[in-house]
Enzyme design. Structure first.
Site, short mmCIF file in Angstrom:
data_model
loop_
_atom_site.label_atom_id
_atom_site.label_comp_id
_atom_site.label_asym_id
_atom_site.label_seq_id
_atom_site.Cartn_x
_atom_site.Cartn_y
_atom_site.Cartn_z
N GLU A 93 0.81 -1.22 0.00
CA GLU A 93 0.00 0.00 0.00
C GLU A 93 0.84 1.26 0.00
OE1 GLU A 93 0.46 -2.45 2.18
OE2 GLU A 93 -0.93 -2.22 3.86
N ALA A 99 5.17 -45.23 -12.72
CA ALA A 99 6.25 -45.91 -13.44
C ALA A 99 5.65 -46.69 -14.61
CB ALA A 99 6.99 -46.86 -12.51
N THR A 153 8.08 -42.01 -0.55
CA THR A 153 8.27 -40.70 0.09
C THR A 153 6.92 -40.05 0.36
OG1 THR A 153 10.36 -40.49 -1.05
CG2 THR A 153 9.44 -38.47 -0.16
C1 AOF Z 1 0.78 -4.99 4.79
N1 AOF Z 1 1.17 -4.83 3.50
O1 AOF Z 1 2.42 -5.37 1.76
C2 AOF Z 1 2.65 -6.64 3.70
C3 AOF Z 1 2.21 -6.83 5.03
O2 AOF Z 1 8.46 -6.58 9.13
P1 AOF Z 1 7.91 -6.81 7.76
O3 AOF Z 1 7.77 -5.52 6.99
O4 AOF Z 1 8.66 -7.84 6.97
O5 AOF Z 1 6.39 -7.25 7.97
C4 AOF Z 1 5.95 -8.53 7.94
C5 AOF Z 1 4.51 -8.53 8.36
O6 AOF Z 1 3.80 -7.42 7.83
C6 AOF Z 1 3.78 -9.75 7.80
O7 AOF Z 1 3.87 -10.84 8.68
C7 AOF Z 1 2.37 -9.24 7.69
O8 AOF Z 1 1.71 -9.26 8.92
C8 AOF Z 1 2.60 -7.83 7.25
N2 AOF Z 1 2.74 -7.78 5.80
N3 AOF Z 1 1.27 -6.00 5.52
O9 AOF Z 1 -0.05 -4.21 5.28
C9 AOF Z 1 2.08 -5.59 2.93
N4 AOF Z 1 3.60 -7.43 3.16
ZN ZN Z 2 2.08 -2.85 6.28
#
Ligand code: AOF
Ligand code: ZN
Length: 352
Positions: free
Chosen positions: A52, A162, A292
């Protein structure tokens, strides 16, 4: 474009992060003002910024009063970036349409609450099923700390992997399935096969698609009786290999690291998953063969199966099937089954 079309676009953008987003969720964002897209973006782990924020930066002053379409709840916590909710409020976004709540315990509804408190209109649940499926490995990992596990196998319509002579592996799937295979390999962090598969097929197991990956696809070889020779093709590629086998007397090739097998098959899988967790790898793809696949199912680590049913009949009482082992009593029941046609093959998918 209507709301659903805009969310579809956000999902499509999110997809573009696959291969570069793990262990974070795939997130795409579209900003719309007066019926016009004014900014869009998707998250990639290396670039740190959340989707965003990228969309807002693209929109510039147009972000004020705009609507945000996003497949995941904007974050409310301080991670590698400041909370997106705060940022969106600062940009005076008017409305947020999100497909699903962020299962991350640090967010989990707090994002929506914080947006509403800032006077932003919030709608949740548009194309939620698609959004949930896109981030299923992230969801499992962030809530349980355990990687998501998929078993995938291509087989004749009668479930054989196979030829009727028994030993020679067959490649039943068509070219379109192979393209979709690369797309699947892009989404996962590691791919595991058993020694029988390497001895029969001599596969490379590398990712050969067009999209770039952030981290190499880890190749895992389950070889508890040390039957595989490092002369095989697997070892001719420099990307990492986790070799599950008893400690070897001689030096190992540079890209190989050893995992010692447990006394039971289940504990080898545990060791693999534990190491994946430690390295923040959230999706393991198991590509057989029959023993597996059976071992992983018996160890109860599997979340999803993808069976590619190809237009061939092989037959043969003794012909190797897609799942070996002793069999399951009672049979394993699958849920949420779907089927899609890919060229002349049928991809049948279901969850444990
Ligand atoms: C959002 N928008 O595009 C994403 C989100 O510390 P970071 O930045 O790597 O954040 C990881 C966490 O942020 C991830 O576990 C999730 O909760 C959120 N990711 N949130 O609003 C985004 N990639
Ligand atoms: Zn975020």
């Amino acid at each position: 474009m209507n709301d659903a079309e805009l969310m579809r676009r956000a999902l499509l953008l999110a997809h573009r992060g696959l291969g570069r987003v793990s262990p974070n969720p795939a997130v795409g964002a579209v900003l719309v003002k007066n019926g016009r897209v004014v900014g869009e973006g998707f998250h990639q782990y290396q670039q740190v910024k959340h989707a965003e924020v990228i969309a807002c930066e693209q929109a510039g002053t147009e972000a004020t009063g705009a609507s945000l379409y996003i497949n995941l709840e904007p974050c409310a916590h301080q991670g590698r970036t400041r909370p997106c909710c705060e940022y969106l409020a600062g940009k005076k976004i008017a409305r947020v349409v999100a497909a699903m709540q962020d299962p991350n315990p640090l967010v989990n509804g707090r994002g929506f609450r914080s947006l509403k408190e800032a006077g932003i209109e919030v709608e949740v649940g548009l194309l939620e099923a698609e959004a949930a499926s896109l981030n299923e490995s992230y969801t499992k990992f962030i809530t349980l700390g355990i990687p998501f596990v998929t078993v995938k196998a291509a087989m004749s319509l009668d479930g054989k992997i196979a030829s009727a002579s028994g030993t020679v592996r067959e490649h039943f799937s068509g070219p379109d399935s192979n393209t979709r295979n690369e797309a699947l390999r892009l989404q996962v962090d590691a791919i595991a096969v058993g020694a029988n598969t390497v001895l029969a097929d001599d596969p490379l197991l590398t990712y050969r698609g067009k999209e770039k990956r952030r981290r190499p696809l880890i190749r895992i070889l389950l070889d508890p009786h040390a039957r595989v020779d490092p002369q095989c093709r697997l070892f001719q590629d420099p990307t990492p290999i986790w070799w599950v086998r008893p400690r070897a007397g001689r030096p190992l090739p540079a890209q190989v690291s050893l995992i010692e097998p447990g006394s039971e098959y289940a504990s080898s899988w545990k060791a693999i998953l534990t190491r994946m967790t430690a390295e923040k790898m959230y999706h393991l793809l198991i590509e057989g063969g029959g023993e597996t696949n059976a071992g992983a199912l018996m160890a109860r680590i599997v979340d999803k199966v993808i069976f590619i049913c190809c237009p061939k009949l092989v037959g043969g009482r003794e012909t190797t099937g897609v799942i070996g082992g002793e069999g399951f009593r009672p049979p394993i029941s699958l849920k949420k089954m779907t089927v899609s046609q890919v060229g002349s093959d049928f991809w049948v998918e279901g969850y444990l």
